[in-house]
Structures are given as C-alpha cells and as structure tokens.
Design a protein around this motif. Sequence first.
Motif, mmCIF file in Angstrom:
data_model
loop_
_atom_site.group_PDB
_atom_site.id
_atom_site.type_symbol
_atom_site.label_atom_id
_atom_site.label_comp_id
_atom_site.label_asym_id
_atom_site.label_seq_id
_atom_site.Cartn_x
_atom_site.Cartn_y
_atom_site.Cartn_z
ATOM 1 N N LYS A 186 0.907 -1.265 -0.107
ATOM 2 C CA LYS A 186 0.074 -0.044 0.100
ATOM 3 C C LYS A 186 0.899 1.162 -0.027
ATOM 4 O O LYS A 186 2.025 1.269 0.374
ATOM 5 C CB LYS A 186 -0.957 0.062 1.223
ATOM 6 C CG LYS A 186 -1.798 -1.108 1.168
ATOM 7 C CD LYS A 186 -2.518 -1.065 2.703
ATOM 8 C CE LYS A 186 -3.274 -2.405 2.706
ATOM 9 N NZ LYS A 186 -4.260 -2.361 3.828
ATOM 10 N N GLY A 187 0.084 2.394 -0.458
ATOM 11 C CA GLY A 187 1.103 3.710 -0.646
ATOM 12 C C GLY A 187 0.454 4.822 -1.719
ATOM 13 O O GLY A 187 -0.668 4.091 -2.158
ATOM 14 N N PRO A 203 7.070 5.827 1.973
ATOM 15 C CA PRO A 203 8.167 6.428 2.573
ATOM 16 C C PRO A 203 8.785 5.719 3.595
ATOM 17 O O PRO A 203 8.055 4.862 4.570
ATOM 18 C CB PRO A 203 7.812 7.754 3.192
ATOM 19 C CG PRO A 203 6.356 7.691 3.532
ATOM 20 C CD PRO A 203 5.726 6.723 2.616
ATOM 21 N N ALA A 204 10.151 5.398 3.441
ATOM 22 C CA ALA A 204 10.767 4.555 4.423
ATOM 23 C C ALA A 204 10.815 5.019 5.939
ATOM 24 O O ALA A 204 10.927 4.148 6.755
ATOM 25 C CB ALA A 204 12.394 4.426 3.963
ATOM 26 N N TRP A 205 10.766 6.324 6.191
ATOM 27 C CA TRP A 205 10.631 6.845 7.470
ATOM 28 C C TRP A 205 9.450 6.420 8.437
ATOM 29 O O TRP A 205 9.625 6.156 9.502
ATOM 30 C CB TRP A 205 10.838 8.388 7.480
ATOM 31 C CG TRP A 205 9.689 9.071 6.916
ATOM 32 C CD1 TRP A 205 9.674 9.577 5.614
ATOM 33 C CD2 TRP A 205 8.284 9.237 7.606
ATOM 34 N NE1 TRP A 205 8.431 10.267 5.667
ATOM 35 C CE2 TRP A 205 7.551 10.202 6.884
ATOM 36 C CE3 TRP A 205 7.869 9.132 8.819
ATOM 37 C CZ2 TRP A 205 6.472 10.453 7.038
ATOM 38 C CZ3 TRP A 205 6.972 9.767 9.230
ATOM 39 C CH2 TRP A 205 5.988 10.386 8.356
ATOM 40 N N LYS A 206 8.676 6.106 7.635
ATOM 41 C CA LYS A 206 7.013 5.741 8.130
ATOM 42 C C LYS A 206 7.251 4.240 8.672
ATOM 43 O O LYS A 206 6.927 3.926 9.694
ATOM 44 C CB LYS A 206 6.012 5.706 7.249
ATOM 45 C CG LYS A 206 5.521 7.175 7.136
ATOM 46 C CD LYS A 206 4.049 6.980 6.347
ATOM 47 C CE LYS A 206 3.549 8.354 5.733
ATOM 48 N NZ LYS A 206 2.402 8.265 5.161
ATOM 49 N N ARG A 207 7.841 3.295 7.788
ATOM 50 C CA ARG A 207 8.200 1.918 8.255
ATOM 51 C C ARG A 207 9.331 2.013 9.298
ATOM 52 O O ARG A 207 8.858 0.927 10.220
ATOM 53 C CB ARG A 207 8.857 1.154 6.913
ATOM 54 C CG ARG A 207 8.936 -0.017 7.148
ATOM 55 C CD ARG A 207 9.674 -0.954 5.958
ATOM 56 N NE ARG A 207 8.702 -0.867 4.778
ATOM 57 C CZ ARG A 207 9.085 -0.073 3.767
ATOM 58 N NH1 ARG A 207 10.186 0.681 3.701
ATOM 59 N NH2 ARG A 207 8.197 -0.098 2.687
ATOM 60 N N LEU A 208 10.272 2.713 9.455
ATOM 61 C CA LEU A 208 11.272 2.662 10.492
ATOM 62 C C LEU A 208 10.417 3.152 11.658
ATOM 63 O O LEU A 208 10.843 2.587 12.817
ATOM 64 C CB LEU A 208 12.474 3.718 10.098
ATOM 65 C CG LEU A 208 13.276 3.831 11.209
ATOM 66 C CD1 LEU A 208 14.125 2.623 11.310
ATOM 67 C CD2 LEU A 208 14.638 4.699 10.722
ATOM 68 N N LEU A 209 9.581 4.208 11.692
ATOM 69 C CA LEU A 209 8.833 4.604 12.869
ATOM 70 C C LEU A 209 7.795 3.627 13.401
ATOM 71 O O LEU A 209 8.074 3.369 14.548
ATOM 72 C CB LEU A 209 7.964 5.906 12.474
ATOM 73 C CG LEU A 209 7.422 6.667 13.721
ATOM 74 C CD1 LEU A 209 8.641 7.219 14.289
ATOM 75 C CD2 LEU A 209 6.658 7.880 13.410
ATOM 76 N N PHE A 210 7.282 2.826 12.462
ATOM 77 C CA PHE A 210 6.557 1.910 12.824
ATOM 78 C C PHE A 210 7.192 0.615 13.532
ATOM 79 O O PHE A 210 6.867 0.114 14.573
ATOM 80 C CB PHE A 210 5.610 1.107 11.850
ATOM 81 C CG PHE A 210 4.495 0.168 12.194
ATOM 82 C CD1 PHE A 210 3.613 0.394 12.503
ATOM 83 C CD2 PHE A 210 5.110 -1.258 12.229
ATOM 84 C CE1 PHE A 210 2.552 -0.257 12.839
ATOM 85 C CE2 PHE A 210 4.127 -2.100 12.379
ATOM 86 C CZ PHE A 210 3.137 -1.897 12.981
ATOM 87 N N ASP A 284 3.087 -7.263 7.961
ATOM 88 C CA ASP A 284 2.027 -6.835 6.850
ATOM 89 C C ASP A 284 1.937 -5.226 7.336
ATOM 90 O O ASP A 284 1.737 -4.424 6.283
ATOM 91 C CB ASP A 284 0.796 -7.231 7.146
ATOM 92 C CG ASP A 284 0.719 -8.763 6.394
ATOM 93 O OD1 ASP A 284 1.628 -9.004 5.725
ATOM 94 O OD2 ASP A 284 -0.149 -9.507 7.047
ATOM 95 N N LYS A 285 2.063 -4.959 8.222
ATOM 96 C CA LYS A 285 1.882 -3.379 8.596
ATOM 97 C C LYS A 285 3.007 -2.564 8.226
ATOM 98 O O LYS A 285 3.235 -1.417 7.994
ATOM 99 C CB LYS A 285 1.412 -3.119 10.112
ATOM 100 C CG LYS A 285 0.101 -3.449 10.635
ATOM 101 C CD LYS A 285 -0.923 -2.681 9.737
ATOM 102 C CE LYS A 285 -2.174 -2.982 10.405
ATOM 103 N NZ LYS A 285 -3.368 -2.117 9.523
ATOM 104 N N GLU A 286 4.261 -3.235 8.331
ATOM 105 C CA GLU A 286 5.711 -2.470 7.887
ATOM 106 C C GLU A 286 5.269 -2.506 6.378
ATOM 107 O O GLU A 286 6.217 -1.291 6.022
ATOM 108 C CB GLU A 286 6.748 -3.473 8.316
ATOM 109 C CG GLU A 286 6.958 -3.605 9.910
ATOM 110 C CD GLU A 286 7.933 -4.616 10.388
ATOM 111 O OE1 GLU A 286 8.686 -5.048 9.474
ATOM 112 O OE2 GLU A 286 8.300 -4.572 11.430
ATOM 113 N N ASN A 287 4.751 -2.889 5.698
ATOM 114 C CA ASN A 287 4.452 -2.913 4.208
ATOM 115 C C ASN A 287 5.626 -2.752 3.532
ATOM 116 O O ASN A 287 6.047 -1.597 2.947
ATOM 117 C CB ASN A 287 3.838 -1.248 4.108
ATOM 118 C CG ASN A 287 3.104 -1.068 3.089
ATOM 119 O OD1 ASN A 287 2.558 -1.978 2.059
ATOM 120 N ND2 ASN A 287 2.847 0.082 2.506
#
Length: 345
Positions: A186-187, A203-210, A284-287
């Motif tokens: 998703k995106g 964005p990669a920063w959202k994945r890192l934050l999660f 899955d949430k890390e997308n």
Amino acid sequence: YSAIRLGVEDEDKFFSTQERQSIVFHLLYSIRILENETLNGIKFKIDQSLIQRGLEKKLISQVIPLHNKEQLNHLRETWVWPKNIFKAQPIVDIRQYFGVKIALYFCWLSFYTRALCLPALYGTYIWYYSGQSQELDDKLFIIHSLLNIIWATGFLIFWRRRQAELAYEWNTLDMEQLEDTRATYKGQLRRSPVTNKYAPYYPAWKRLLFRLLVTMPMLIFNLVLVSFCILIIFRFQAWIDRQLKLGHLPSLMSLTQLLPKILLALVTTVFDDVYKRVCRWLTDKENYREQRTHDNQMIAKMFACACVNSYLSVFYIAFFTHTHIRLSDQLITIFVIKQFWDHVK
C-alpha cells in the motif's frame, strides 16, 4: 545464441510449463486500470494493477495455475511412488514442471541425504565402541566432533560446486530475478521517474517509525511475557518436587509432576501460534514492497520469538538443571501436546 534458439520451432519444447505460467502470471499482473473508477464501493485508481487491487480488496481470492494431469501422472509414476525410492530423481522433469527453485531444492535434498551416509557410518562405529570407559568415551567424543566439522565443511564446498554446475546447466548462472510489487503493498500513488507510470509509494521513514514504536515494543513485551510464564512454571515444578521429597504429598500424587510439564508444553504451543499471528500482522503493517524482503522480515521475527518460546525452557533444563530424564520427559510432552494441538485447531 544457438542454445537460446534451440527448440524455437516446437512450441511444446521452447518454454517449460513453469516458464509459461510465469509469463501468464506476469501478463495478468501487468493489466493496468486506464481511468479512475468506483465499483461496488471500491475505488480503482489510474495505472493500478487490476489483479493486485482485486486481491487487496478480496474481490479475487487467489491466483493459481491449473495443473497438467498428464505431466502430474508422469511424475507420480517416475518419482512419487515408493517403487522409485532407489531410483534417481527425475530432476529434468521436475524443473520443467515446477521450475528451477523447486528442482534445486530437491537436488539439495538428494545431495544432503547421500552426504549423511558418511557421518552415519563413523557415527555407528563410535556408538558401538562407546560406553566401555570414560577415557575412551572422551576420546571418541573429540574424534566425533572433529569429523563432524570436517564433514560439514566438505559438504558446503561440494554443494557449492554442485550448485554451480546446475546453475550453468540450467542457464541460471549469475541470474537475478526482478520481483514485482507485492499485491498487498500500500502507498500513495505517484508517477515513477523510472517507468513514468503511477505506482504506490510508501516512505521508508514511516516503516522505520512503525518498527521502532510498535514492532520492537510488541516483540519485547511478548518475549518477556512468555519468559515470565516459563519461569512461573519452573517455580511450580520445583515446589512440587520439593513437596514430594518432603513427603507432604501422597505417593499417588507423584503424577502431579507431569502437570508443570503439560502446562509448559501448552504455553509454548499456544504462544507459538500467537507469535505467528503477531509477526504476520507486524510484517504486513511494515508494508514492504518486495515479497523477498517481506519474507525475510517475517523469518527474522519468527526466529527471535522461537529462540525464547521454543528453546528457552529446553536449554534451561539441559544446561542448568542437568537432569536428562526431565529433559527427555519435557521433549516428549511438548511433542505430544503439539501433535494434539495441531489436530484440534
């Protein structure tokens, strides 16, 4: 060049079954939505993959190829039936039907099985002469360890050679597979500077934050929780053993020694299923865009959970309590409970 053109006149030989399926699979996923549209309350945006969007919104349950019964019957006759147990595997037919990955796996399995004959031989010899004296057992233990190290090193070297031979023979040497975007990725849609087509961007920063704020705390909490449960069960086991030793429990109540073992097996079995669901949800949430990255992250989480959930109690009994009878009883209990749980669920 001549090898590439070989069989081009015969449509049945130019492409293998797996290659045809891959081509059709790629063509299906290449179908793009031409204009923004809403169908049954589901928004389809321009340049999205129709199949991926359908899978994401559960309009399509699954995309699977149909089997060729004639080729399956041929593989069953030449490979699956027990009468072929001492025959060489039809690797060429397996590769033609299932593809390179599956064929390479069965090549490795066959190579590994044959390689195990060597440690089986000297292991049987060492087992036969063990038990005569402590000094001899110590020497045999050292010899056995050295032979295993040599065997493992040699196995890896010879398997790399065999793998290179197969890769050269199958024209897959130094070949890298380009992965398509995962169906559930998703995106925000934006135009790609490479293909000039709309593609989802996350964005990669959202994945890192999660991962920092959700994944790591949840995994740590779950690992601490199962460690605490295992510790409580060990204390319960120690209390029962102490009460039996002091005679505070009737002799018939010695069966209660099994209760902590059953509880421990239940805890590890139930938490194993819980961890699988949690790790799958977190991944899955890390997308992740690519399936390979998604699988690697899933494996890393499952491995971390399994180290604590499945192996902590066993290592504690083996290396801290040094009670081999208790270890064997616990392993048997875990095996029985897992089998029962798999049938019940």
